[in-house]
Design a protein around this motif. Structure first.
Motif, PDB file in Angstrom:
ATOM      1  N   LEU A  83       0.824  -1.217   0.000  1.00 52.00           N
ATOM      2  CA  LEU A  83       0.000   0.000   0.000  1.00 52.00           C
ATOM      3  C   LEU A  83       0.851   1.258   0.000  1.00 52.00           C
ATOM      4  O   LEU A  83       0.527   2.250  -0.653  1.00 52.00           O
ATOM      5  N   PHE A  84       1.952   1.217   0.778  1.00 48.43           N
ATOM      6  CA  PHE A  84       2.806   2.396   0.909  1.00 48.43           C
ATOM      7  C   PHE A  84       4.009   2.357  -0.039  1.00 48.43           C
ATOM      8  O   PHE A  84       4.941   3.144   0.125  1.00 48.43           O
ATOM      9  N   GLY A  85       3.986   1.449  -1.011  1.00 48.54           N
ATOM     10  CA  GLY A  85       5.042   1.425  -2.014  1.00 48.54           C
ATOM     11  C   GLY A  85       4.957   2.627  -2.941  1.00 48.54           C
ATOM     12  O   GLY A  85       3.972   3.381  -2.939  1.00 48.54           O
ATOM     13  N   VAL A  86       5.988   2.816  -3.713  1.00 49.30           N
ATOM     14  CA  VAL A  86       6.016   3.956  -4.641  1.00 49.30           C
ATOM     15  C   VAL A  86       4.821   3.912  -5.585  1.00 49.30           C
ATOM     16  O   VAL A  86       4.210   4.944  -5.900  1.00 49.30           O
ATOM     17  N   ASP A  87       4.456   2.724  -6.055  1.00 53.18           N
ATOM     18  CA  ASP A  87       3.316   2.560  -6.956  1.00 53.18           C
ATOM     19  C   ASP A  87       2.071   2.084  -6.209  1.00 53.18           C
ATOM     20  O   ASP A  87       1.122   1.585  -6.834  1.00 53.18           O
ATOM     21  N   GLY A  88       2.060   2.259  -4.885  1.00 52.42           N
ATOM     22  CA  GLY A  88       0.953   1.764  -4.073  1.00 52.42           C
ATOM     23  C   GLY A  88      -0.275   2.653  -4.113  1.00 52.42           C
ATOM     24  O   GLY A  88      -0.265   3.761  -4.664  1.00 52.42           O
ATOM     25  N   ASP A 145      12.364   6.750   2.951  1.00 50.53           N
ATOM     26  CA  ASP A 145      12.627   7.971   3.707  1.00 50.53           C
ATOM     27  C   ASP A 145      12.523   7.666   5.204  1.00 50.53           C
ATOM     28  O   ASP A 145      11.524   7.072   5.645  1.00 50.53           O
ATOM     29  N   PRO A 146      13.520   8.038   6.014  1.00 54.52           N
ATOM     30  CA  PRO A 146      13.497   7.702   7.447  1.00 54.52           C
ATOM     31  C   PRO A 146      12.246   8.190   8.175  1.00 54.52           C
ATOM     32  O   PRO A 146      11.660   7.454   8.972  1.00 54.52           O
ATOM     33  N   PHE A 147      11.810   9.415   7.899  1.00 54.62           N
ATOM     34  CA  PHE A 147      10.639   9.968   8.583  1.00 54.62           C
ATOM     35  C   PHE A 147       9.362   9.289   8.108  1.00 54.62           C
ATOM     36  O   PHE A 147       8.522   8.872   8.919  1.00 54.62           O
ATOM     37  N   LEU A 148       9.200   9.162   6.797  1.00 54.04           N
ATOM     38  CA  LEU A 148       7.990   8.556   6.251  1.00 54.04           C
ATOM     39  C   LEU A 148       7.894   7.067   6.604  1.00 54.04           C
ATOM     40  O   LEU A 148       6.795   6.532   6.779  1.00 54.04           O
ATOM     41  N   ALA A 149       9.039   6.405   6.696  1.00 51.72           N
ATOM     42  CA  ALA A 149       9.028   4.992   7.062  1.00 51.72           C
ATOM     43  C   ALA A 149       8.490   4.802   8.480  1.00 51.72           C
ATOM     44  O   ALA A 149       7.739   3.858   8.755  1.00 51.72           O
ATOM     45  N   LYS A 150       8.854   5.706   9.385  1.00 51.29           N
ATOM     46  CA  LYS A 150       8.322   5.646  10.753  1.00 51.29           C
ATOM     47  C   LYS A 150       6.806   5.869  10.754  1.00 51.29           C
ATOM     48  O   LYS A 150       6.067   5.202  11.493  1.00 51.29           O
ATOM     49  N   ILE A 151       6.351   6.808   9.932  1.00 51.42           N
ATOM     50  CA  ILE A 151       4.905   7.053   9.827  1.00 51.42           C
ATOM     51  C   ILE A 151       4.187   5.798   9.335  1.00 51.42           C
ATOM     52  O   ILE A 151       3.098   5.458   9.814  1.00 51.42           O
ATOM     53  N   THR A 152       4.794   5.096   8.387  1.00 52.30           N
ATOM     54  CA  THR A 152       4.195   3.864   7.866  1.00 52.30           C
ATOM     55  C   THR A 152       4.051   2.815   8.965  1.00 52.30           C
ATOM     56  O   THR A 152       3.003   2.169   9.089  1.00 52.30           O
ATOM     57  N   PRO A 168      15.050   2.567   6.270  1.00 50.41           N
ATOM     58  CA  PRO A 168      16.373   2.648   5.630  1.00 50.41           C
ATOM     59  C   PRO A 168      17.488   2.878   6.652  1.00 50.41           C
ATOM     60  O   PRO A 168      17.301   3.636   7.601  1.00 50.41           O
ATOM     61  N   GLY A 169      18.571   2.208   6.478  1.00 49.34           N
ATOM     62  CA  GLY A 169      19.618   2.215   7.506  1.00 49.34           C
ATOM     63  C   GLY A 169      19.079   1.518   8.741  1.00 49.34           C
ATOM     64  O   GLY A 169      18.665   0.375   8.683  1.00 49.34           O
ATOM     65  N   ASN A 170      19.074   2.220   9.842  1.00 49.42           N
ATOM     66  CA  ASN A 170      18.446   1.731  11.070  1.00 49.42           C
ATOM     67  C   ASN A 170      17.318   2.667  11.507  1.00 49.42           C
ATOM     68  O   ASN A 170      16.989   2.747  12.687  1.00 49.42           O
TER      69      ASN A 170
END
Length: 308
Positions: free
Chosen positions: A143-148, A169-176, A257-259
């Protein structure tokens, strides 16, 4: 006449049989308790003690030796652990309050006697918490993929002009991650509040309405105080669940991404199975969760004013 006969007024043999029956029942009861206690001790307390002893050891694989407090000292200079701890606290401080507020809102809304199709809505909101952890995590990943669908929906509403890299993106990944665990566990907490609201006397709301209290005043002065023990309970179990967060991070972002989204539980997994096996240090990190659970639970009891 024997003392037993004088005291009970029964023949000696009858009194003896009654006493024997009671002793037999006591033995059977203690037997059931001992079996349960042995199981709990074997599968809960023994592993906890072994893990505690393991936290004072270090070495590769099964080649371990006692190193004292070296593992605990290592925690303060371990950047990966600090990143995992920071991420976990971000999840805790952001997601748990949002989930508690949403669960309260839905429970009050679905407790309205005039609302139609209440059963359907209650089931729909509760349903996510009985779905497979892995399955729903994979769905959120797509759902949260680039083409989601999320990017497509936001672009259709002209909120964004190009797809967002939610998982890169570190911030957006946390939101996900926060969105995923909120979606799954809000209904679970809602059921506790909804059950408690069934026991609140409706006459209290009717009296408040006659006195001119608004819906907001009824909520803050009647509903919240009446649900205080349940709010405390759900806050504690939600805190424990968030500190043990693993499946969503593992299946949606794999800590990246990363940690940036790495949780403490996933770091324990990595120390044990992904990196060179260091079970001693992994046990040390796991006991950090134990300490945090105890401290945060005591803090929540203190804030709630529950001294029992």
């Amino acid at each position: 006449m024997s003392k037993v006969m004088k005291r009970t007024g029964l023949p000696y043999t009858a009194s003896k049989k009654s006493l024997g029956r009671r002793l037999k029942n006591n033995y059977i009861g203690w037997l059931f308790i001992l079996i349960a206690a042995a199981g709990i001790s074997l599968f809960y307390f023994y592993p906890m003690i072994r893990a505690l002893l393991l936290s004072f050891q270090s070495g590769m694989g099964a080649n371990l030796e006692y190193v004292g407090l070296e593992n605990y000292i290592r925690l303060f200079s371990d950047p990966t652990f600090i990143a995992a701890l920071t991420n976990t606290f971000i999840y805790l401080l952001v997601q748990v309050p949002i989930m508690i507020v949403l669960a309260l809102f839905f429970s009050v809304l679905l407790n309205d006697a005039t609302l139609k199709f209440k059963g359907f809505f209650r089931t729909a909101i509760f349903l996510p918490c009985v779905t497979s952890l892995v399955a729903y995590a994979v769905i959120f990943k797509y759902l949260f993929g680039v083409d989601g669908l999320i990017n497509k929906f936001l672009m259709d509403l002209s909120i964004i002009s190009e797809p967002l890299n939610w998982l890169s993106d570190p911030f957006l990944a946390k939101i996900t991650i926060i969105a995923a665990i909120t979606w799954r566990w809000t209904g679970y907490n809602m059921i506790f509040y909804l059950s408690a609201l069934q026991n609140v006397d409706r006459s209290m709301y009717e009296a408040a309405k006659i006195d001119g209290a608004s819906s907001f005043q009824q909520f803050f002065y009647i509903t919240v105080p009446m649900l205080k023990p349940i709010i405390l309970f759900t806050s504690i179990i939600s805190t424990i669940g968030t500190l043990q967060l693993f499946d969503e991070v593992m299946n949606i972002t794999n800590g990246g991404p990363g940690n940036a989204t790495l949780s403490i539980s996933m770091y324990i997994y990595n120390l044990s199975f992904e990196y060179s096996p260091d079970f001693g240090y992994a046990a040390t990190v796991s006991y950090v969760i134990v300490i945090l659970v105890v401290l945060l639970s005591l803090l929540q009891f203190k804030v709630a004013g529950d001294d029992k």
